[in-house]
Design a protein around this motif. Structure first.
Motif, PDB file in Angstrom:
ATOM      1  N   PHE A  15       0.877  -0.991  -0.045  1.00 44.19           N
ATOM      2  CA  PHE A  15       0.080  -0.120   0.046  1.00 44.19           C
ATOM      3  C   PHE A  15       0.934   1.386   0.060  1.00 44.19           C
ATOM      4  CE2 PHE A  15      -2.859  -3.226   1.300  1.00 44.19           C
ATOM      5  CZ  PHE A  15      -4.146  -2.852   0.940  1.00 44.19           C
ATOM      6  N   HIS A  16       0.422   2.331  -0.777  1.00 41.99           N
ATOM      7  CA  HIS A  16       1.012   3.662  -0.789  1.00 41.99           C
ATOM      8  C   HIS A  16       0.617   4.327   0.855  1.00 41.99           C
ATOM      9  CE1 HIS A  16       2.455   7.604  -1.957  1.00 41.99           C
ATOM     10  NE2 HIS A  16       3.102   6.895  -2.773  1.00 41.99           N
ATOM     11  N   PRO A  17       1.740   4.942   1.313  1.00 41.58           N
ATOM     12  CA  PRO A  17       1.331   5.631   2.260  1.00 41.58           C
ATOM     13  C   PRO A  17      -0.020   6.339   2.508  1.00 41.58           C
ATOM     14  CG  PRO A  17       3.570   5.955   2.124  1.00 41.58           C
ATOM     15  CD  PRO A  17       3.013   5.152   0.843  1.00 41.58           C
ATOM     16  N   SER A  18      -0.425   6.922   1.163  1.00 38.64           N
ATOM     17  CA  SER A  18      -1.469   8.014   1.326  1.00 38.64           C
ATOM     18  C   SER A  18      -2.697   6.847   1.146  1.00 38.64           C
ATOM     19  CB  SER A  18      -1.716   8.639  -0.076  1.00 38.64           C
ATOM     20  OG  SER A  18      -1.528   7.827  -1.358  1.00 38.64           O
ATOM     21  N   GLU A  19      -2.772   5.687   0.669  1.00 40.20           N
ATOM     22  CA  GLU A  19      -3.767   4.668   0.902  1.00 40.20           C
ATOM     23  C   GLU A  19      -3.789   4.092   2.242  1.00 40.20           C
ATOM     24  OE1 GLU A  19      -3.636   1.449  -2.024  1.00 40.20           O
ATOM     25  OE2 GLU A  19      -2.468   2.978  -3.479  1.00 40.20           O
ATOM     26  N   ARG A  20      -2.779   4.013   3.070  1.00 38.68           N
ATOM     27  CA  ARG A  20      -2.718   3.557   4.518  1.00 38.68           C
ATOM     28  C   ARG A  20      -3.468   4.665   5.250  1.00 38.68           C
ATOM     29  NH1 ARG A  20       0.269  -0.649   5.555  1.00 38.68           N
ATOM     30  NH2 ARG A  20       1.962  -1.299   4.191  1.00 38.68           N
ATOM     31  N   ARG A  25      -4.338  13.176  -0.275  1.00 37.00           N
ATOM     32  CA  ARG A  25      -3.783  14.589  -0.119  1.00 37.00           C
ATOM     33  C   ARG A  25      -2.372  14.508   0.176  1.00 37.00           C
ATOM     34  NH1 ARG A  25      -8.704  15.164   2.436  1.00 37.00           N
ATOM     35  NH2 ARG A  25      -7.709  15.575   4.346  1.00 37.00           N
ATOM     36  N   LEU A  26      -1.815  13.361   0.542  1.00 32.29           N
ATOM     37  CA  LEU A  26      -0.336  13.417   0.992  1.00 32.29           C
ATOM     38  C   LEU A  26       0.657  13.399  -0.452  1.00 32.29           C
ATOM     39  CD1 LEU A  26       0.965  12.715   3.556  1.00 32.29           C
ATOM     40  CD2 LEU A  26       1.545  10.296   2.950  1.00 32.29           C
ATOM     41  N   PRO A  27       1.473  14.659  -0.147  1.00 35.80           N
ATOM     42  CA  PRO A  27       2.248  14.881  -1.299  1.00 35.80           C
ATOM     43  C   PRO A  27       3.231  13.666  -1.752  1.00 35.80           C
ATOM     44  CG  PRO A  27       2.481  16.682   0.118  1.00 35.80           C
ATOM     45  CD  PRO A  27       1.868  15.606   0.790  1.00 35.80           C
ATOM     46  N   PRO A  28       3.644  13.496  -2.744  1.00 36.18           N
ATOM     47  CA  PRO A  28       4.411  12.508  -3.292  1.00 36.18           C
ATOM     48  C   PRO A  28       5.882  12.515  -2.596  1.00 36.18           C
ATOM     49  CG  PRO A  28       3.629  13.440  -5.202  1.00 36.18           C
ATOM     50  CD  PRO A  28       3.044  14.316  -4.028  1.00 36.18           C
ATOM     51  N   ALA A  29       6.580  13.607  -2.425  1.00 35.23           N
ATOM     52  CA  ALA A  29       7.787  13.667  -1.621  1.00 35.23           C
ATOM     53  C   ALA A  29       7.522  13.120  -0.188  1.00 35.23           C
ATOM     54  CB  ALA A  29       8.051  15.179  -1.653  1.00 35.23           C
ATOM     55  N   ALA A  30       6.253  13.443   0.484  1.00 35.41           N
ATOM     56  CA  ALA A  30       5.974  12.946   1.631  1.00 35.41           C
ATOM     57  C   ALA A  30       5.895  11.431   1.643  1.00 35.41           C
ATOM     58  CB  ALA A  30       4.855  13.526   2.382  1.00 35.41           C
ATOM     59  N   ALA A  31       5.482  10.869   0.867  1.00 36.23           N
ATOM     60  CA  ALA A  31       5.037   9.225   0.467  1.00 36.23           C
ATOM     61  C   ALA A  31       6.491   8.793   0.353  1.00 36.23           C
ATOM     62  CB  ALA A  31       4.158   9.102  -0.485  1.00 36.23           C
ATOM     63  N   ASP A  32       7.277   9.269  -0.399  1.00 33.48           N
ATOM     64  CA  ASP A  32       8.712   8.873  -0.626  1.00 33.48           C
ATOM     65  C   ASP A  32       9.365   9.054   0.780  1.00 33.48           C
ATOM     66  OD1 ASP A  32       8.206   8.333  -3.214  1.00 33.48           O
ATOM     67  OD2 ASP A  32       8.998  10.335  -3.914  1.00 33.48           O
ATOM     68  N   LEU A  33       9.097  10.056   1.627  1.00 32.13           N
ATOM     69  CA  LEU A  33      10.211  10.094   2.830  1.00 32.13           C
ATOM     70  C   LEU A  33       9.672   9.049   3.828  1.00 32.13           C
ATOM     71  CD1 LEU A  33      11.992  11.798   4.423  1.00 32.13           C
ATOM     72  CD2 LEU A  33       9.855  13.213   5.333  1.00 32.13           C
ATOM     73  N   VAL A  34       8.177   8.644   3.576  1.00 33.50           N
ATOM     74  CA  VAL A  34       7.836   7.514   4.702  1.00 33.50           C
ATOM     75  C   VAL A  34       8.531   6.261   3.972  1.00 33.50           C
ATOM     76  CG1 VAL A  34       5.596   6.215   5.459  1.00 33.50           C
ATOM     77  CG2 VAL A  34       5.774   8.848   5.287  1.00 33.50           C
ATOM     78  N   LEU A  35       8.158   6.006   2.737  1.00 32.26           N
ATOM     79  CA  LEU A  35       8.701   4.483   2.362  1.00 32.26           C
ATOM     80  C   LEU A  35      10.172   4.348   2.352  1.00 32.26           C
ATOM     81  CD1 LEU A  35       6.223   4.217  -0.723  1.00 32.26           C
ATOM     82  CD2 LEU A  35       6.199   2.804   1.557  1.00 32.26           C
TER      83      LEU A  35
END
Length: 496
Positions: A15-20, A25-35
């Motif tokens: 799952f992508h962080p925004s899906e979790r 609305r979670l920016p792609p840069a924030a999702a990459d930082l999480v993953l």
């Protein structure tokens, strides 16, 4: 059996962080930082790693200052992204404690080292700070929008009455931070106390007083992070909407309004009107030090530059000074030929902003001082020449001493024991297994190889004569090195 297309098990889908989060609305840069974590080293400033020369890889710093600081910055950044996207602390907890998310390594390390309860308490504290920061700040989408915000803030500063000497000093400090924010390109900026004091032309003690009593309570300036090492503090400029809670800002020691024939109130008094750009240019000069022309002269000059030909009554409102202060300051400036008056209105001299006055006997009778020949000459007359240079020299000495202390900490130097013998203090260094003979010392703090006689680049000698290993492959602490040396020596003696 007929061949059929293989279908992946939906329970094993990543799952992508925004899906979790259940949010998109979670920016792609924030999702990459999480993953993936901090791949670019953006949050590694002042920690144990830095961005390499290729701009792509993260390399270890020569002086390690701790992975915990780097991990905390990543955790705080993720918390701010989740808070800005409308998430909750439970969703942040699931993101950070998920075993596949590199961005939550710091929180999982706390859970592994100190227990789950300690990690959850840490996440709640980070979430509280992130929520406060997000609620009190504004997300800027572009550099142009950031400059619009700073321009609106400058207009608000210039139309806000800054009453009293403390208020005028607070304006100087706030204008210095606005200069730093304009250079940084947004309300979020970095500056040290010494740097701000030099820019505003005040002492560090005065700077701290006006920050705690005027700027912070008034909602103008907030320190998000205290500076450490070679980094300045992190500041955020706000719009000053917080009401002033101190009684000194509601004093009735102001002249009455001629039209209303009553003492002015916060609702009836006129708004200020000054040119803060002029003030920022002049406030660092010795002529406007505390025992020189002072901050009131800055306010008068800024008001007359914004709107020439003002009367005393108009200057009381536009420059936020009392009538007595306006008379006293204008008399000082007129003595130096920096302002002239015709009837009841006052104007700046043609070259007043450069500190050059003109003598006009008809307009200014009986001058008590010769016309000014530059701000340096004005500072000489008031005895404040060299104040800024002395302040900078003091700050340079303080920075040097602080950096020397940081170097001693980076070298992991142990504290020596002090004993008193015959009335004198004697330093007795603690015995350590990694002390080396003086013959091994090489210039520049290097270690001489006893076999080849050449300096060994992987080792360094602290001033207390002990070895410090500096290699990217081995980043053990000083105590770990000493323990490893003692263990190796014990094994060698046992084998012998």
């Amino acid at each position: 059996m007929p061949h059929h297309t293989h279908q992946a098990d939906p329970s094993r889908r990543t799952f992508h962080p925004s899906e979790r989060l259940g949010l998109h609305r979670l920016p792609p840069a924030a999702a990459d930082l999480v993953l993936l974590g901090d791949l670019t080293g953006r949050y590694a400033a002042g920690s144990y790693s830095r961005l390499g020369s290729d701009g792509q890889t993260v390399v270890l710093r020569e002086d390690r200052q701790g992975a915990a600081e780097h991990g905390h910055r990543i955790t705080a950044a993720i918390a701010c992204h989740v808070a800005r996207a409308g998430g909750t602390v439970d969703e942040l907890t699931r993101l950070l404690l998920h075993p596949d998310h590199e961005g939550g390594r710091h929180a999982r390390h706390i859970a592994l080292r100190s227990g789950q309860a300690r990690a959850l308490d840490y996440i709640r504290r980070v979430w509280a700070s992130a929520s406060t920061a997000v609620d009190s700040t504004r997300a800027l989408g572009s550099r142009h929008e950031a400059y619009e915000v700073l321009a609106a803030l400058r207009d608000r500063i210039e139309t806000t009455p800054w009453r009293g000497e403390r208020g005028r000093t607070a304006l100087r400090v706030l204008r210095a931070h606005l200069n730093f924010a304009e250079t940084a390109g947004g309300p979020l900026h970095h500056a040290s106390e010494r740097q701000t004091a030099e820019e505003a032309g005040v002492s560090r003690t005065t700077l701290r007083v006006v920050y705690e009593t005027v700027l912070k309570p008034g909602g103008w300036l907030r320190r998000l992070r205290v500076g450490h090492g070679r980094e300045g503090s992190t500041w955020y400029l706000a719009d000053g909407n917080a009401p002033a809670s101190l009684s000194r800002f509601r004093t009735t020691q102001y002249p009455p309004d001629p039209a209303l024939e009553e003492w002015p109130t916060p609702e009836t008094r006129a708004a200020a009107d000054i040119d803060s750009t002029v003030i920022s240019r002049l406030m660092g000069h010795d002529a406007f030090a505390h025992h020189g022309l002072g901050s009131s002269a800055l306010m008068i000059i800024g008001a007359l530059h914004a709107r020439p030909a003002q009367t005393i009554g108009e200057l009381v409102g536009s420059a936020s000074v009392s009538r007595a202060t306006a008379y006293r300051t204008l008399r000082r400036l007129a003595d130096h030929g920096l302002v002239h008056h015709s009837g009841e209105t006052w104007i700046l001299a043609p070259r007043a902003l450069e500190g050059f006055g003109t003598s006009l006997p008809d307009a200014v009778p009986a001058p008590t001082a010769p016309p000014a020949q530059g701000w340096d000459a004005v500072a000489q007359q008031y005895g404040t020449a060299g104040v800024a240079a002395q302040r900078k020299a003091l700050h340079a000495a303080e920075r040097s001493a602080y950096r020397e202390a940081l170097e001693r900490l980076a070298e992991h130097r142990g504290k020596a024991m002090v004993i008193v013998r015959d009335g004198g203090q004697v330093l007795v260094p603690a015995p350590r297994p990694d002390e080396i003979p003086p013959a091994w010392h090489a210039p520049g703090g290097c270690v001489l190889d006893p076999v080849t006689g050449r300096p060994d680049a992987e080792w360094r000698v602290a001033t207390d004569g002990r070895l410090i290993l500096i290699t990217p492959s081995d980043q053990r602490s000083y105590d770990e090195l000493a323990a490893a040396h003692a263990e190796a020596l014990s094994e060698w003696e046992s084998a012998a």
